[in-house]
Design a protein around this motif. Structure first.
Motif, PDB file in Angstrom:
ATOM      1  N   PHE A 143       0.971  -1.275  -0.205  1.00 41.12           N
ATOM      2  CA  PHE A 143       0.017   0.180  -0.075  1.00 41.12           C
ATOM      3  C   PHE A 143       0.721   1.258   0.173  1.00 41.12           C
ATOM      4  O   PHE A 143       0.237   2.358  -0.475  1.00 41.12           O
ATOM      5  CB  PHE A 143      -0.998  -0.034   1.258  1.00 41.12           C
ATOM      6  CG  PHE A 143      -2.220  -0.747   1.198  1.00 41.12           C
ATOM      7  CD1 PHE A 143      -3.243  -0.198   0.388  1.00 41.12           C
ATOM      8  CD2 PHE A 143      -2.285  -2.083   1.312  1.00 41.12           C
ATOM      9  CE1 PHE A 143      -4.507  -1.056   0.210  1.00 41.12           C
ATOM     10  CE2 PHE A 143      -3.372  -2.881   1.263  1.00 41.12           C
ATOM     11  CZ  PHE A 143      -4.652  -2.024   0.632  1.00 41.12           C
ATOM     12  N   SER A 183      -5.151   3.798  -3.885  1.00 39.25           N
ATOM     13  CA  SER A 183      -5.847   2.872  -2.892  1.00 39.25           C
ATOM     14  C   SER A 183      -7.201   3.311  -2.273  1.00 39.25           C
ATOM     15  O   SER A 183      -8.169   2.892  -2.146  1.00 39.25           O
ATOM     16  CB  SER A 183      -4.949   2.230  -1.907  1.00 39.25           C
ATOM     17  OG  SER A 183      -3.994   1.736  -2.586  1.00 39.25           O
ATOM     18  N   LEU A 241      -9.106  -4.519  -1.994  1.00 36.22           N
ATOM     19  CA  LEU A 241      -8.072  -3.776  -1.850  1.00 36.22           C
ATOM     20  C   LEU A 241      -6.691  -4.331  -1.804  1.00 36.22           C
ATOM     21  O   LEU A 241      -5.586  -3.684  -2.439  1.00 36.22           O
ATOM     22  CB  LEU A 241      -8.558  -2.790  -0.716  1.00 36.22           C
ATOM     23  CG  LEU A 241      -9.666  -1.961  -0.993  1.00 36.22           C
ATOM     24  CD1 LEU A 241      -9.867  -0.948   0.277  1.00 36.22           C
ATOM     25  CD2 LEU A 241      -9.387  -0.824  -2.076  1.00 36.22           C
ATOM     26  N   ALA A 272      -3.425  -3.793  -4.544  1.00 34.07           N
ATOM     27  CA  ALA A 272      -2.102  -2.910  -3.970  1.00 34.07           C
ATOM     28  C   ALA A 272      -1.143  -4.159  -4.345  1.00 34.07           C
ATOM     29  O   ALA A 272       0.064  -3.687  -4.671  1.00 34.07           O
ATOM     30  CB  ALA A 272      -2.197  -2.583  -2.659  1.00 34.07           C
TER      31      ALA A 272
END
Length: 438
Positions: free
Chosen positions: A378, A385, A421, A425
């Protein structure tokens, strides 16, 4: 046909959702403190776990496996990236979601258990171990990245979780006095459900006024900051001056004007909370600039020293001072108010942020500390993101009635959303993608 008929046809549950996120009172400061501690320790425990395992992955064996690790990194196996993301979701994200949903009523017990686990991990391995200056410098950079990612990811989780009944209302954002845990900082805040759609009173008055959006506040802070050219060490002086003057103005009657329901037809009156709170957020930003410079940088000759014990000790001390100052201001001056961004709100935001970072610095005391893979994934694309999280949140809200979802369905959606998510990433990191918009 009434004014809100078109909107009601498009989203028949709109008014129910507005009521669901309105008139909330917030949680107590003690609960906020313990919840933040628990969530921070989750990340801490995951980061140090690989360094404390027995066998080939123990701290003693890490130095012998440097060549092997480098070879694996160079090979860039997609399967290993996805496996690492999945493991971190199970060890970090899933427990965090549980803590802010179905285990929320066990916050005090959760905090005690997590504290005991951290003590168990640190004390047996602290004897005879010291952080070298080189390791300390690398550790500080790692902790800063971990802090930034943790704040961003928790924000991403909360902007969707707040729409489900499984998420306690005391943790959601409030519109008057604030005990809202998830809005630590405005650069990584929980926006929750906001709307400017039509209702029976023509327009919905949000937390900052009729037309105001928090991104306007961010833009205003950026413009005001660009107009001055002060060294970081002097930003704090200006920031505290702005905050004190603004707080005095609030106590002299500005606060009554801001929290009143009366609004004129001019743009300032309709967006009074958003416009006047700019001074609070600007002062907060300037103070943060000075604090960051004091804690992590300084004179070139002291740069290495300030990356280990120097910074760690002072972060804990300043965090405690800000918590004490917040309690004093909240009890004897003015209640914490995010809507006005008063002085008590600024100090509690600083206290909570420093608390997260302070807990993460404890990992320096564990030999072979290794950052979680999710942090690395991330860290390359924080803004992207966050934008993806907002898109997915919108898709979920448009595709289902979140208020009628059962606890199991809500939990499954939140975990799936977080997993998407994380995988996105990981894939971006695998291909070396780094998107920036400036």
């Amino acid at each position: 046909m009434t004014m809100d008929s078109p909107a009601s046809t498009f989203n028949p549950n709109k008014r129910l959702k507005e009521e669901f996120v309105s008139n909330l009172k917030g949680a107590s400061m003690m609960e906020l403190f313990l919840l933040i501690t628990t969530l921070s320790m989750l990340l801490f425990l995951r980061s140090v776990y690989s360094s404390t395992k027995k066998g080939p992955n123990s701290a003693e064996a890490l130095s012998k496996k440097d060549d092997v690790i480098k070879a694996v990194v160079c090979k860039k196996n997609m399967g290993s990236y996805l496996a690492a993301a999945t493991l971190d979701v199970l060890c970090i994200v899933f427990p965090a979601i549980l803590c802010v949903t179905i285990l929320a009523d066990w916050t005090y017990i959760n905090a005690v258990v997590m504290t005991l686990l951290v003590v168990f991990f640190i004390l047996p391995r602290r004897s005879g171990f010291s952080v070298s200056q080189e390791e300390g410098a690398r550790s500080l950079r790692t902790n800063i990245s971990a802090y930034r990612v943790a704040m961003n990811f928790l924000t991403c989780v909360c902007i969707l979780a707040v729409d489900f009944k499984i998420f306690p209302r005391r943790y959601a954002k409030t519109e008057t006095y604030d005990g809202h845990w998830s809005r630590f900082v405005y650069c990584g805040k929980c926006i929750g459900f906001t709307t400017s759609t039509w209702n029976c009173k023509n327009v919905h008055v949000g937390e900052y006024g009729v037309h105001w959006n928090f991104f306007f506040t961010l833009a205003a802070v950026a413009i005001l900051t660009s107009m001055i050219n002060l060294p970081p060490s002097y930003c704090g002086i200006l920031g505290w001056f702005i905050l004190v003057v603004y707080e005095v103005s609030l106590l002299l009657g500005l606060n009554e004007y801001l929290i009143s329901n009366e609004r004129g037809h001019d743009i300032i009156s309709q967006n009074k909370e958003g416009i006047f709170s700019i001074f609070g957020y600007w002062g907060m930003y300037l103070v943060c600039v000075q604090l960051g410079n004091y804690l992590f940088f300084g004179k070139p000759g002291d740069a290495v020293l300030r990356t280990n014990n120097w910074a760690r000790i002072r972060v804990w001390i300043i965090c405690l001072l800000f918590w004490l100052l917040t309690v004093f201001l909240d009890w004897h001056v003015e209640r914490v108010s995010r809507r006005m961004c008063n002085l008590a709100y600024v100090t509690i935001v600083l206290a909570m942020n420093l608390q997260v970072f302070a807990v993460l610095t404890l990992a320096d005391y564990v030999p072979g500390y290794k950052v979680a893979a999710l942090i690395e994934f991330f860290d390359r694309n924080l803004l992207v993101s966050f934008l993806l999280a907002n898109v997915l949140t919108g898709m979920v809200n448009l595709s289902m009635d979140t208020l009628s979802a059962s606890p199991f369905v809500a939990l499954a959606i939140l975990v799936g959303y977080a997993y998407i998510l994380s995988i996105a990433a990981a894939v971006a990191h695998f291909y070396g993608i780094r998107l920036k918009f400036w």
